[in-house]
Design a protein around this motif. Sequence first.
Motif, PDB file in Angstrom:
ATOM      1  N   LEU A   1       0.823  -1.207   0.000  1.00 33.57           N
ATOM      2  CA  LEU A   1       0.000   0.000   0.000  1.00 33.57           C
ATOM      3  C   LEU A   1       0.857   1.256   0.000  1.00 33.57           C
ATOM      4  O   LEU A   1       0.557   2.226  -0.710  1.00 33.57           O
ATOM      5  N   HIS A   2       1.922   1.248   0.795  1.00 37.60           N
ATOM      6  CA  HIS A   2       2.825   2.405   0.827  1.00 37.60           C
ATOM      7  C   HIS A   2       3.485   2.613  -0.535  1.00 37.60           C
ATOM      8  O   HIS A   2       3.693   3.761  -0.945  1.00 37.60           O
TER       9      HIS A   2
ATOM     10  N   ARG B   1       0.909   4.297  -2.635  1.00 38.40           N
ATOM     11  CA  ARG B   1       0.752   5.669  -2.125  1.00 38.40           C
ATOM     12  C   ARG B   1       1.914   6.549  -2.564  1.00 38.40           C
ATOM     13  O   ARG B   1       1.714   7.641  -3.083  1.00 38.40           O
ATOM     14  N   ASP B   2       3.122   6.057  -2.367  1.00 37.33           N
ATOM     15  CA  ASP B   2       4.309   6.854  -2.676  1.00 37.33           C
ATOM     16  C   ASP B   2       4.480   7.063  -4.179  1.00 37.33           C
ATOM     17  O   ASP B   2       4.865   8.151  -4.617  1.00 37.33           O
TER      18      ASP B   2
ATOM     19  N   ASN C   1       2.219   7.387  -6.332  1.00 35.32           N
ATOM     20  CA  ASN C   1       1.220   8.351  -6.791  1.00 35.32           C
ATOM     21  C   ASN C   1       1.219   9.653  -6.004  1.00 35.32           C
ATOM     22  O   ASN C   1       0.354  10.507  -6.225  1.00 35.32           O
TER      23      ASN C   1
ATOM     24  N   TRP D   1       0.448  10.279  -2.909  1.00 37.04           N
ATOM     25  CA  TRP D   1      -0.803  10.422  -2.165  1.00 37.04           C
ATOM     26  C   TRP D   1      -0.586  10.622  -0.668  1.00 37.04           C
ATOM     27  O   TRP D   1      -1.552  10.822   0.061  1.00 37.04           O
ATOM     28  N   ARG D   2       0.635  10.571  -0.188  1.00 35.18           N
ATOM     29  CA  ARG D   2       0.882  10.672   1.260  1.00 35.18           C
ATOM     30  C   ARG D   2       0.252  11.943   1.837  1.00 35.18           C
ATOM     31  O   ARG D   2      -0.295  11.927   2.935  1.00 35.18           O
TER      32      ARG D   2
ATOM     33  N   HIS E   1      -3.208  11.377   2.929  1.00 30.52           N
ATOM     34  CA  HIS E   1      -3.463  10.266   3.846  1.00 30.52           C
ATOM     35  C   HIS E   1      -3.359  10.662   5.309  1.00 30.52           C
ATOM     36  O   HIS E   1      -2.721   9.987   6.111  1.00 30.52           O
TER      37      HIS E   1
ATOM     38  N   LEU F   1      -8.266   9.308   5.875  1.00 29.98           N
ATOM     39  CA  LEU F   1      -8.336   7.848   5.779  1.00 29.98           C
ATOM     40  C   LEU F   1      -9.569   7.312   6.497  1.00 29.98           C
ATOM     41  O   LEU F   1     -10.205   6.365   6.026  1.00 29.98           O
TER      42      LEU F   1
ATOM     43  N   TYR G   1      -7.979   0.605   3.731  1.00 27.89           N
ATOM     44  CA  TYR G   1      -7.958   1.937   4.347  1.00 27.89           C
ATOM     45  C   TYR G   1      -7.633   1.843   5.831  1.00 27.89           C
ATOM     46  O   TYR G   1      -6.926   2.695   6.375  1.00 27.89           O
TER      47      TYR G   1
ATOM     48  N   LEU H   1      -3.910   1.448   6.220  1.00 27.49           N
ATOM     49  CA  LEU H   1      -3.241   2.736   6.056  1.00 27.49           C
ATOM     50  C   LEU H   1      -3.438   3.630   7.276  1.00 27.49           C
ATOM     51  O   LEU H   1      -2.509   4.312   7.715  1.00 27.49           O
TER      52      LEU H   1
ATOM     53  N   GLU I   1      -0.552   5.267   9.677  1.00 26.55           N
ATOM     54  CA  GLU I   1      -0.426   6.701   9.953  1.00 26.55           C
ATOM     55  C   GLU I   1      -0.462   7.008  11.448  1.00 26.55           C
ATOM     56  O   GLU I   1       0.180   7.940  11.908  1.00 26.55           O
TER      57      GLU I   1
END
Length: 101
Positions: A10-11, A14-15, A17, A19-20, A23, A28, A72, A75, A79
């Motif tokens: 998932l990371h 995320r990374d 794209n 998207w961090r 998030h 989330l 989700y 994630l 976080e």
Amino acid sequence: MNIDELTRRLHAIRDHNDWRRFHSPKNLTMAASVEMAELVEIFQWLGEDESRALAPQQLAHAGEEIGDVVLYLLLLCSELGLDLDAVVRAKLADTERRYLQ
């Protein structure tokens, strides 16, 4: 299910794209809620028996939405610095203590 592997994957998405920045725990949580609402929608007007006997297409759709919710939540745990396995085990132990007396 290897939670660490799923979280790493998932990371990576995320990374890749960028998207961090989106998030945050708030975002989330809201995203998981939206996916849960999509799962609820599948069952919204079904009777009890119908909800236990979904058609193959409905069952596949339910599986997709469950997957979205779980991802989700993975994630979100990441976080917040929470260990999903530990959180779930602690909650299960508490539930057993409360309801298996």
